[in-house]
Motif scaffolding. Structure first.
Motif, PDB file in Angstrom:
ATOM      1  N   GLU A 168       8.434  16.614  -3.568  1.00 53.79           N
ATOM      2  CA  GLU A 168       8.760  16.111  -2.237  1.00 53.79           C
ATOM      3  C   GLU A 168       7.694  15.149  -1.754  1.00 53.79           C
ATOM      4  N   HIS A 169       8.120  14.079  -1.138  1.00 54.95           N
ATOM      5  CA  HIS A 169       7.196  13.151  -0.506  1.00 54.95           C
ATOM      6  C   HIS A 169       7.952  12.355   0.546  1.00 54.95           C
ATOM      7  N   VAL A 170       7.186  11.689   1.380  1.00 57.57           N
ATOM      8  CA  VAL A 170       7.744  10.854   2.424  1.00 57.57           C
ATOM      9  C   VAL A 170       7.376   9.410   2.102  1.00 57.57           C
ATOM     10  N   SER A 171       8.356   8.530   2.162  1.00 56.43           N
ATOM     11  CA  SER A 171       8.111   7.111   1.957  1.00 56.43           C
ATOM     12  C   SER A 171       8.040   6.454   3.332  1.00 56.43           C
ATOM     13  N   VAL A 172       6.942   5.743   3.559  1.00 55.94           N
ATOM     14  CA  VAL A 172       6.683   5.157   4.868  1.00 55.94           C
ATOM     15  C   VAL A 172       6.370   3.681   4.706  1.00 55.94           C
ATOM     16  N   PHE A 173       6.880   2.883   5.630  1.00 55.09           N
ATOM     17  CA  PHE A 173       6.535   1.468   5.696  1.00 55.09           C
ATOM     18  C   PHE A 173       5.622   1.287   6.898  1.00 55.09           C
ATOM     19  N   ALA A 174       4.493   0.643   6.670  1.00 63.18           N
ATOM     20  CA  ALA A 174       3.534   0.427   7.755  1.00 63.18           C
ATOM     21  C   ALA A 174       3.299  -1.067   7.926  1.00 63.18           C
ATOM     22  N   GLU A 175       3.500  -1.541   9.138  1.00 66.56           N
ATOM     23  CA  GLU A 175       3.151  -2.921   9.482  1.00 66.56           C
ATOM     24  C   GLU A 175       1.733  -2.859  10.029  1.00 66.56           C
ATOM     25  N   ILE A 176       0.825  -3.576   9.400  1.00 69.88           N
ATOM     26  CA  ILE A 176      -0.584  -3.475   9.762  1.00 69.88           C
ATOM     27  C   ILE A 176      -1.114  -4.813  10.225  1.00 69.88           C
ATOM     28  N   ALA A 177      -1.728  -4.809  11.408  1.00 74.03           N
ATOM     29  CA  ALA A 177      -2.386  -6.000  11.952  1.00 74.03           C
ATOM     30  C   ALA A 177      -3.890  -5.784  11.857  1.00 74.03           C
ATOM     31  N   LEU A 178      -4.601  -6.812  11.390  1.00 75.37           N
ATOM     32  CA  LEU A 178      -6.059  -6.750  11.342  1.00 75.37           C
ATOM     33  C   LEU A 178      -6.636  -7.322  12.628  1.00 75.37           C
ATOM     34  N   LYS A 179      -7.860  -6.892  12.947  1.00 72.80           N
ATOM     35  CA  LYS A 179      -8.532  -7.372  14.157  1.00 72.80           C
ATOM     36  C   LYS A 179      -8.953  -8.823  14.040  1.00 72.80           C
ATOM     37  N   ASP A 180      -9.276  -9.249  12.817  1.00 68.43           N
ATOM     38  CA  ASP A 180      -9.661 -10.644  12.599  1.00 68.43           C
ATOM     39  C   ASP A 180      -9.235 -11.068  11.207  1.00 68.43           C
ATOM     40  N   GLN A 181      -9.313 -12.342  10.961  1.00 71.74           N
ATOM     41  CA  GLN A 181      -8.860 -12.896   9.691  1.00 71.74           C
ATOM     42  C   GLN A 181     -10.018 -13.396   8.826  1.00 71.74           C
ATOM     43  N   ARG A 182     -11.237 -12.927   9.135  1.00 72.79           N
ATOM     44  CA  ARG A 182     -12.373 -13.354   8.318  1.00 72.79           C
ATOM     45  C   ARG A 182     -12.164 -12.904   6.881  1.00 72.79           C
TER      46      ARG A 182
END
Length: 157
Positions: free
Chosen positions: A61-75
């Motif tokens: 058993e497992h859960v499949s998750v989609f995460a939209e991730i925003a970074l604080k900066d683009q350095r």
């Protein structure tokens, strides 16, 4: 690449264990000529490797998750640290740099939602990763899983 190469790529993408003999019968070449073409496709980088697709129920058993991730900066340093962390994390089964409101779309396979929450909290708490925001969508049902890229045959004029 010609039509035979495209056919071989299409067949191997569907079944990477197809024998040279079986492939040769489809493309109407000898097994040796077919194997030589496959080796050439591998040497030229058209085939990156072969792997087994596991039945999801066989791994528990497992859960499949989609995460939209925003970074604080683009350095560059922040981006590199984040991407290295994603590559090193076994729960991350896919990670894409995307355009739009978020920087990355990450697909994870976790034991359960608590495991997912602990993992993403660790990322958010790690200042070096630069994670600003994580928005989650949980997979309810797989309608179509990735099974390979469509091969577009180019026509010459």
């Amino acid at each position: 690449m010609d039509r035979v190469d495209h056919t071989l790529l299409e067949l191997l993408q569907r079944d990477g264990r197809m024998s040279a003999q079986a492939l040769s019968e489809v493309v109407n070449l000898s097994a040796r000529a077919t194997l030589n073409r496959i080796h050439k496709l591998e040497d030229e980088g058209h085939i990156e490797g072969y792997r087994a697709l596991l039945a999801r129920q066989s791994i528990g058993e497992h859960v499949s998750v989609f995460a939209e991730i925003a970074l604080k900066d683009q350095r560059q340093a922040t981006v590199q640290r984040f991407e290295q962390a994603m590559v090193a994390c076994p729960e991350v089964i896919a990670c894409y740099l995307v355009s739009g409101r978020y920087d990355y779309l990450v697909r994870l396979a976790c034991r359960d939602l608590n495991h997912y929450r602990e993992l993403t909290n660790t990322w958010i708490d790690d200042v070096g990763l630069g994670v600003d925001k994580v928005v989650t969508s949980t997979e309810l049902q797989t309608v179509k899983e990735f099974a390979g890229f469509p091969l577009m045959v180019r026509t010459t004029r």
